[in-house]
Design an enzyme around this catalytic site. Structure first.
Site, PDB file in Angstrom:
ATOM      1  N   ALA A  39       6.152  -3.355  -0.179  1.00 43.17           N
ATOM      2  CA  ALA A  39       6.255  -3.684   1.242  1.00 43.17           C
ATOM      3  C   ALA A  39       6.266  -5.196   1.453  1.00 43.17           C
ATOM      4  O   ALA A  39       5.677  -5.960   0.683  1.00 43.17           O
ATOM      5  CB  ALA A  39       5.086  -3.069   2.009  1.00 43.17           C
TER       6      ALA A  39
ATOM      7  N   GLY B 249       5.320  -0.100  -3.093  1.00 40.41           N
ATOM      8  CA  GLY B 249       6.448   0.651  -2.579  1.00 40.41           C
ATOM      9  C   GLY B 249       7.664   0.618  -3.480  1.00 40.41           C
ATOM     10  O   GLY B 249       8.482   1.539  -3.467  1.00 40.41           O
TER      11      GLY B 249
ATOM     12  N   GLU C 197       7.081   3.301  -5.848  1.00 37.32           N
ATOM     13  CA  GLU C 197       7.221   4.564  -5.126  1.00 37.32           C
ATOM     14  C   GLU C 197       8.683   4.935  -4.908  1.00 37.32           C
ATOM     15  O   GLU C 197       9.041   6.120  -4.950  1.00 37.32           O
ATOM     16  CB  GLU C 197       6.462   4.496  -3.807  1.00 37.32           C
ATOM     17  CG  GLU C 197       4.947   4.522  -4.002  1.00 37.32           C
ATOM     18  CD  GLU C 197       4.178   4.285  -2.724  1.00 37.32           C
ATOM     19  OE1 GLU C 197       3.316   5.119  -2.384  1.00 37.32           O
ATOM     20  OE2 GLU C 197       4.429   3.253  -2.045  1.00 37.32           O
TER      21      GLU C 197
ATOM     22  N   GLU D 255      -2.060  -0.991  -4.075  1.00 38.80           N
ATOM     23  CA  GLU D 255      -2.368  -1.007  -2.653  1.00 38.80           C
ATOM     24  C   GLU D 255      -3.850  -1.126  -2.323  1.00 38.80           C
ATOM     25  O   GLU D 255      -4.222  -1.788  -1.341  1.00 38.80           O
ATOM     26  CB  GLU D 255      -1.787   0.258  -1.981  1.00 38.80           C
ATOM     27  CG  GLU D 255      -0.294   0.225  -1.760  1.00 38.80           C
ATOM     28  CD  GLU D 255       0.517   0.686  -2.953  1.00 38.80           C
ATOM     29  OE1 GLU D 255       1.732   0.893  -2.800  1.00 38.80           O
ATOM     30  OE2 GLU D 255      -0.062   0.844  -4.059  1.00 38.80           O
TER      31      GLU D 255
END
Length: 266
Positions: free
Chosen positions: A72, A117, A120, A140
């Protein structure tokens, strides 16, 4: 090869007469950090690819030499109010679910950093190919949140609950050799070869029945986690959806005639 851009930061290239599509993360100045705009573009590209019946396989790649995706965009997030974060959440989720819900086989080509992310997005693919520069992790909890792009659900499905817990709770980074050993990636290749290997795999996949590929992926996804009898019912339903298709008839005919099939895709 043709190219189509989705917003400023996402590029789609079509290979192999359009049957292999390459979804390129193309925000190099930020090491592909996923901003709101970029998340929206990833979702839009995935929607277009999922609706295109010519596409039989998708490869997720990066235009940055030293990073797949660093997760992110925390610089953008730093300016958010709580209300901003609430509004952004469905947009961010749309990027990850867009990749996850692609109806055709997907291969991630990972090099350099694939963190948060970014990892992910790779986990949302069916197969992960990584080169020896890859560094993966879900950090995270070290910045006060949790993996929110599917990491807490996808990682344990790959490596088991205890291993996923250790990786998520420690927020540690895993280099390529250990990542292969732990099963975080499926194939480890020499530096700079991840894209080429992933595209080659996708081309091999795309030579198969498009009807069969979509049905097989659906059965794999829907059946995962079910008990065996329920899973076999999912498989049977998927089999019935292809057994009377034009692809099945063409595949059997081509086998008996010792020729390459010309898939009708229906």
């Amino acid at each position: 090869m043709s190219e189509e851009r989705f917003g400023e930061f996402v590029l789609v290239r079509r290979h192999e007469q359009g049957h292999v599509a390459e979804l390129v993360l193309d925000r190099p100045k930020a090491m592909n950090a996923v901003s709101t705009e970029m998340a929206r573009s990833i979702a839009g590209a995935c929607a277009a690819l999922g609706a295109d019946r010519e596409v039989r396989a998708v490869v997720l790649t990066s235009s940055h030499e030293r990073a797949f995706c660093v997760g992110a965009d925390l610089k953008e997030r730093n300016s958010f109010s709580d209300a901003d974060l609430v509004r952004q959440r469905p947009v961010a989720r749309g990027a990850y679910t867009g990749v996850l819900e692609l109806p055709v086989p997907t291969v991630a080509a990972v090099h350099g950093f694939a963190l948060g992310g970014g990892f992910e997005l790779a986990l949302s693919c069916d197969v992960i190919v990584a080169d020896r520069t890859a560094v993966l992790g879900l950090p995270e909890v070290s910045v006060g949140v949790i993996p929110g792009g599917g990491g807490t659900q996808l990682l344990p499905r790959r490596v088991g609950a205890a291993r996923a817990a250790e990786l998520i709770f420690t927020a540690r980074r895993v280099e390529a050799p250990e990542a292969r050993e732990l099963g975080l990636v499926d194939q480890l290749v020499d530096e700079g070869q991840d894209r080429e290997e992933a595209l080659g795999m996708a081309a091999r996949i795309a030579g198969n029945s498009p009807v069969g590929l979509r049905a097989a992926k659906k059965a794999l996804r829907l059946g995962h986690g079910l008990d065996l009898p329920a899973g076999l019912e999912v498989e049977d339903a998927a089999w019935r959806s292809v057994a009377f298709s034009g692809d099945r008839a063409e595949g059997v005919a081509a086998f008996n005639e010792k020729r390459r099939p010309n898939w009708p895709g229906e």
